[in-house]
Design an enzyme around this catalytic site. Structure first.
Site, short mmCIF file in Angstrom:
data_model
loop_
_atom_site.label_atom_id
_atom_site.label_comp_id
_atom_site.label_asym_id
_atom_site.label_seq_id
_atom_site.Cartn_x
_atom_site.Cartn_y
_atom_site.Cartn_z
N PRO A 129 0.81 -1.22 0.00
CA PRO A 129 0.00 0.00 0.00
C PRO A 129 0.84 1.28 0.00
CG PRO A 129 -0.97 -1.61 1.46
CD PRO A 129 0.34 -2.19 1.01
N CYS A 158 -1.08 -8.01 -6.30
CA CYS A 158 -0.37 -9.24 -6.66
C CYS A 158 -1.19 -10.02 -7.68
CB CYS A 158 -0.11 -10.09 -5.42
SG CYS A 158 0.86 -11.58 -5.78
N GLU A 241 10.80 -8.64 -17.38
CA GLU A 241 9.47 -8.13 -17.08
C GLU A 241 9.03 -7.08 -18.09
OE1 GLU A 241 6.92 -6.18 -13.37
OE2 GLU A 241 9.11 -6.24 -13.27
N ARG A 267 -18.12 0.37 -42.29
CA ARG A 267 -19.09 1.34 -41.79
C ARG A 267 -19.25 2.50 -42.78
NH1 ARG A 267 -23.55 2.53 -38.70
NH2 ARG A 267 -23.34 4.55 -37.65
#
Length: 380
Positions: A129, A158, A241, A267
């Site tokens: 926190p 987590c 990471e 469209r």
């Protein structure tokens, strides 16, 4: 532009793409696999990928993997993200596995790395926190007691702890000194008494958790690596990471772009496809150019890492993470605008892409942190 790949890598990518089209190619399939988007990870689908050997592509051969490099890992991540495969547990699993491969004991390596190949999941916990971007400020503590360690404190955000076998925990073992000293990593089985895993409701579904440690006892052999060297171990894994997150978001950005192009071609307004209007056509051109730049950057950094696996690439990996995540957010926002009201409708899926990409500039180191790291590499 077509990507130049070896025959083996091209076949690898094509096999993943075909698998995703077959297993999760429609919104109905994805809704069934994820409970309408509530659960980003489907273990049955994940198990099928394990049987094909894909989950172990980056795992050393001695543990049953293929021993491939960063390039193959990024290709797998990018293509599964593009194919919308609900395997949300894979990223944290590989990040954790790499840490065990570098620093774990022989038993830890066997348990985790062979588990990855078999389709089991792992989680990693750093944030608290009061310690997010400033990870070194963490206060969750581990004290020596009764021949082991007792953990007390709270962790947050987590990812995948609720579906994982273990949590790679970073806790403070020695107070005093600088904030980056006295940190240690631990292997925590998710069923350990004294650990409570409590889900956090998010717009991305059931993915992240609060962790509460109350006199949680771990044996001495739960230590991963060296006591009080946790910060150095964390830093050693940042290349991976950031590259994982960059690859995932490049694939997601490609999907948002292709879905947008498909829509503006079909469209019609004012008697013509809306993509034929210069305002949209130029925006499409800009996004296509930026996607190509991001892909070239990611591919180049992956090649550099494969050529020198022991070297850290803080500037390059941060650039890849920054570029791919910010671009993914931009492309999905543009897609939302060009689809108009349909972009907001769950039927079309652009809103789901937006939810996924917005958070990507926060997790794994915010864009602000990535810019700060890049700036520091220039002596600033």
């Amino acid at each position: 532009m077509p990507r130049v790949l070896s025959d083996e890598r091209r076949d690898f990518v094509q096999a993943i793409a075909e698998f995703c089209r077959r297993e999760c190619g429609t919104k109905q399939q994805r809704d069934e696999l994820t409970g309408g988007g509530e659960h980003p990870h489907n273990q049955e689908l994940y198990g099928k990928m394990a049987e094909l050997g894909w989950l172990g592509a980056y795992i050393p051969e001695e543990y049953g993997g293929a021993g491939l490099g960063m390039t193959e890992l990024c290709l797998f991540l990018e293509e599964t993200a593009y194919g919308r495969a609900p395997i949300g547990g894979f990223a944290t699993t590989i990040i954790s596995a790499a840490a065990y491969a570098k620093f774990g004991s022989p038993e830890q390596k066997r348990t985790v790395l062979e588990g990855v190949v078999a389709g089991r999941l792992e989680a990693v916990s750093m944030s608290e926190p009061g310690a997010g971007s400033d990870v070194g400020a963490l206060t969750c503590k581990a004290e020596r007691r009764d021949g082991g360690w007792v953990i007390n404190g709270q962790k947050t955000w987590c990812s995948n702890a609720h579906i994982s076998d273990h949590i790679l925990l970073t806790a403070r073992t020695t107070p005093g000194g600088t904030k980056h000293e006295g940190l240690t990593q631990f292997m925590v089985p998710t069923g350990t008494p004294g650990l409570e895993i409590r889900g956090i409701d998010t717009m991305g579904g059931r993915e992240v958790n609060d962790l509460y440690f109350t006199d949680c006892f771990l044996p001495e052999d739960a230590v991963v690596g060296t006591v009080d060297q946790g910060w150095k171990q964390l830093m050693a894994g940042l290349n991976l990471e950031r590259m994982i997150l960059a690859a995932l978001m490049l694939g997601t950005a490609r999907r948002a772009f292709d879905d947008t192009v498909g829509y503006v071609k079909e469209r019609e307004q004012f008697g013509r496809p809306i993509g034929s209007f210069q305002a949209l056509r130029h925006r499409i051109a800009d996004m296509a150019t930026e996607l190509e730049c991001a892909r070239l950057l990611l591919d180049d950094v992956a090649r550099q890492i494969d050529a020198d696996p022991e070297r850290t690439f803080p500037r390059e990996a941060s650039m890849a993470k920054l570029k791919c995540t910010e671009l993914a957010k931009h492309v999905s926002l543009e897609g939302m605008q060009m689809l108009g009201g349909y972009g907001y409708a769950t039927e079309y899926g652009m809103e789901a892409l937006l939810r996924e990409t917005v958070v990507s500039t926060v997790y794994g180191g915010t864009s602000e942190i990535q810019r700060d790291i890049i700036g520091k590499t220039y002596g600033l």
